[in-house]
Write a protein that holds these residues in place. Sequence first.
Motif, PDB file in Angstrom:
ATOM      1  N   PHE A 246      -4.308   8.705   5.094  1.00 32.04           N
ATOM      2  CA  PHE A 246      -4.031   9.422   3.851  1.00 32.04           C
ATOM      3  C   PHE A 246      -4.793  10.733   3.739  1.00 32.04           C
TER       4      PHE A 246
ATOM      5  N   TYR B 133       5.683   7.961   5.037  1.00 28.69           N
ATOM      6  CA  TYR B 133       5.482   7.107   3.861  1.00 28.69           C
ATOM      7  C   TYR B 133       5.308   5.634   4.221  1.00 28.69           C
ATOM      8  N   GLN B 134       5.330   5.315   5.507  1.00 27.89           N
ATOM      9  CA  GLN B 134       5.148   3.915   5.895  1.00 27.89           C
ATOM     10  C   GLN B 134       3.701   3.636   6.318  1.00 27.89           C
ATOM     11  N   LEU B 135       2.860   4.681   6.386  1.00 26.49           N
ATOM     12  CA  LEU B 135       1.475   4.489   6.839  1.00 26.49           C
ATOM     13  C   LEU B 135       0.704   3.688   5.807  1.00 26.49           C
ATOM     14  N   PHE B 136      -0.128   2.765   6.260  1.00 22.41           N
ATOM     15  CA  PHE B 136      -0.832   1.927   5.279  1.00 22.41           C
ATOM     16  C   PHE B 136      -2.245   1.548   5.684  1.00 22.41           C
TER      17      PHE B 136
ATOM     18  N   ARG C 226       2.097   9.099  -6.344  1.00 25.89           N
ATOM     19  CA  ARG C 226       2.524  10.457  -5.993  1.00 25.89           C
ATOM     20  C   ARG C 226       3.716  10.872  -6.868  1.00 25.89           C
TER      21      ARG C 226
ATOM     22  N   VAL D 199       0.983   3.997  -3.136  1.00 26.61           N
ATOM     23  CA  VAL D 199       0.676   5.397  -2.856  1.00 26.61           C
ATOM     24  C   VAL D 199       1.841   6.271  -3.311  1.00 26.61           C
TER      25      VAL D 199
ATOM     26  N   ILE E 174       0.816  -1.214   0.000  1.00 27.70           N
ATOM     27  CA  ILE E 174       0.000   0.000   0.000  1.00 27.70           C
ATOM     28  C   ILE E 174       0.852   1.268   0.000  1.00 27.70           C
ATOM     29  N   PRO E 175       1.822   1.401   0.932  1.00 29.38           N
ATOM     30  CA  PRO E 175       2.653   2.607   0.861  1.00 29.38           C
ATOM     31  C   PRO E 175       3.410   2.713  -0.459  1.00 29.38           C
TER      32      PRO E 175
END
Lengths: 281, 284
Positions: free
Chosen positions: B144, B96-99, A216, A212, A208-209
């Motif tokens: 997000f 950037y590690q959030l999921f 971006r 994303v 997921i990251p």
Amino acid sequence: MLKDVTFGQYYPGNSLLHRTDPRIKMLILIEYLVLVLVANSEIAALLSLAFTVFLIAVSGVRFGILIKSVKPLIFVLAFTAIINLFFTVGEGEPLLNWGFITIYANGVRNAIMMLLRLLSLVLGTSVLISFTTSPLELTDAIEALLSPLKKIKVPVHEFAMMMSIALRFIPTLIEETNKIISAQKARCADFESGNLLKRIKALIPILIPLFVSAVRRAEELADAMECRCYNGGEGRTKLKVMKSRPADYAFLLAVTVLTVAVFFLNNISVSEIINLCKAIF
Amino acid sequence: MINAIEVKNISVIYGEGTPFRKAALNGITTAFPKGEITGIIGHTGSGKSTLASLLNGLLKATSGEILLFGENIWAKPKEMTKIRSRVGLVFQYPEYQLFDETVEADIAFGPKNIGLDEEEIKNRVRLAAEFCGLSEKELKRSPFELSGGQKRRAAIAGVLAMRPEVIVLDEPAAGLDPQGREEILSGLVEYKNKYGATLIIISHSMEDIAKYADRILVMKDGEIYMQGSVEEIFVQAERLFDAKLDLPQITKLFIELKKRNLCQSTDVYTVGYAKKEIEKIIAK
């Protein structure tokens, strides 16, 4: 893990292969593939093997690096060789007949030929292209070689641009993936244990990251390109103009001759050559 | 004084045997005292981040050893997760590690991996969010949808929720507005004071280091260039400039004041202390 795949890993240097015009190298690559795949008789196979050794020698790529690039393929190579060894049904007496295992002389020959062919394909193409041609040179060469297709409205420049962007971002995405893996590992994520389903689920915090950030990045890149007035290939000039030197054409010609020779040698057996030599001398 | 982490003669060499060979760390030895804040400063490429990922065993050194409260962290490679829950590592741009679907679930990721029970996880998530200044409302939102600063807080909370004894932060406040920096750093100090934790903060901001750190470690070209208390380091301005580093701006101001004979003290590193000094001068 991802670091060991050598495809697309440029090895800086200034060897004969590094200096050869990338367009010529692409053409040589096509001939080389034909040459390796067509060579079927012993003498033709020997010739293609000699040419592969020659390519490796002039590439200046260190031997250890080459071994590393073959390592991940050892299983495939061994598997192919064994299949050929056991399942080729030849004529005449088998060399070995032991229970359900039967090995014919033809099987041994096929196994060796197939092994050498695959090794040549991997090593030859990687020294010819991946190790000695930077990704930018490669896409430039493809664009130049496909440019006749522009006449029938094929968006060659756009394809080449997409390809170079994709190639450009492979290392970035690998780096990004490693960073995310590290970050999740720092939060005690476990990617190595559990059953298949559990392991697939463990990939979600990485994927997921990654998606994303890929989206971006794509948006940012598109904006940055538009800010610098990018509007396609119309009237666009190159920073590095590719030039073919006489030596490049000579190289291409030599490989062409070699390829044709392989076609002829395929139909001639070793004994016929010996006879031919006897007749001449 | 007890050392939380001891680093003994550590070397890290990348790409051994290729044209890209590079020694990221060159036989460094140091220690991080328990309950203190150590600031690590150094020019880009000096090996700060490499050192950070060594401390929780994400990276294995080519040679040397790292002791966590006297225990070699690589003694039981199978129990690395345990080490990682004790030494929390917050990377550069951790947002950037959030999921996960909600901020709450994302912060719970670490504690869940350690195998804590529901109740404890919930508890820790709430506390970690509090330290990082995240409200109840924000916990329910998708990570997000948050602003850059809030994402950063959520990511840091994700590490704090594991309740580590040592926290290593690589540029925790980079790219944030001054108020955001303040809040994140003071939240970390609060956490440290409550749990007697040890903080290691990598930063390019001399102001933040001067304000928060007890000790400073200066790195240069993969080696330890200087180490000591804040006063001991910032008094050696010349050597810092040699390592392409700087002094806090307020310190530079006081050096200029001394040159003009307006003030005698050069040991001014924080704005608060500067204020007192200036008031003294005015009172004269």
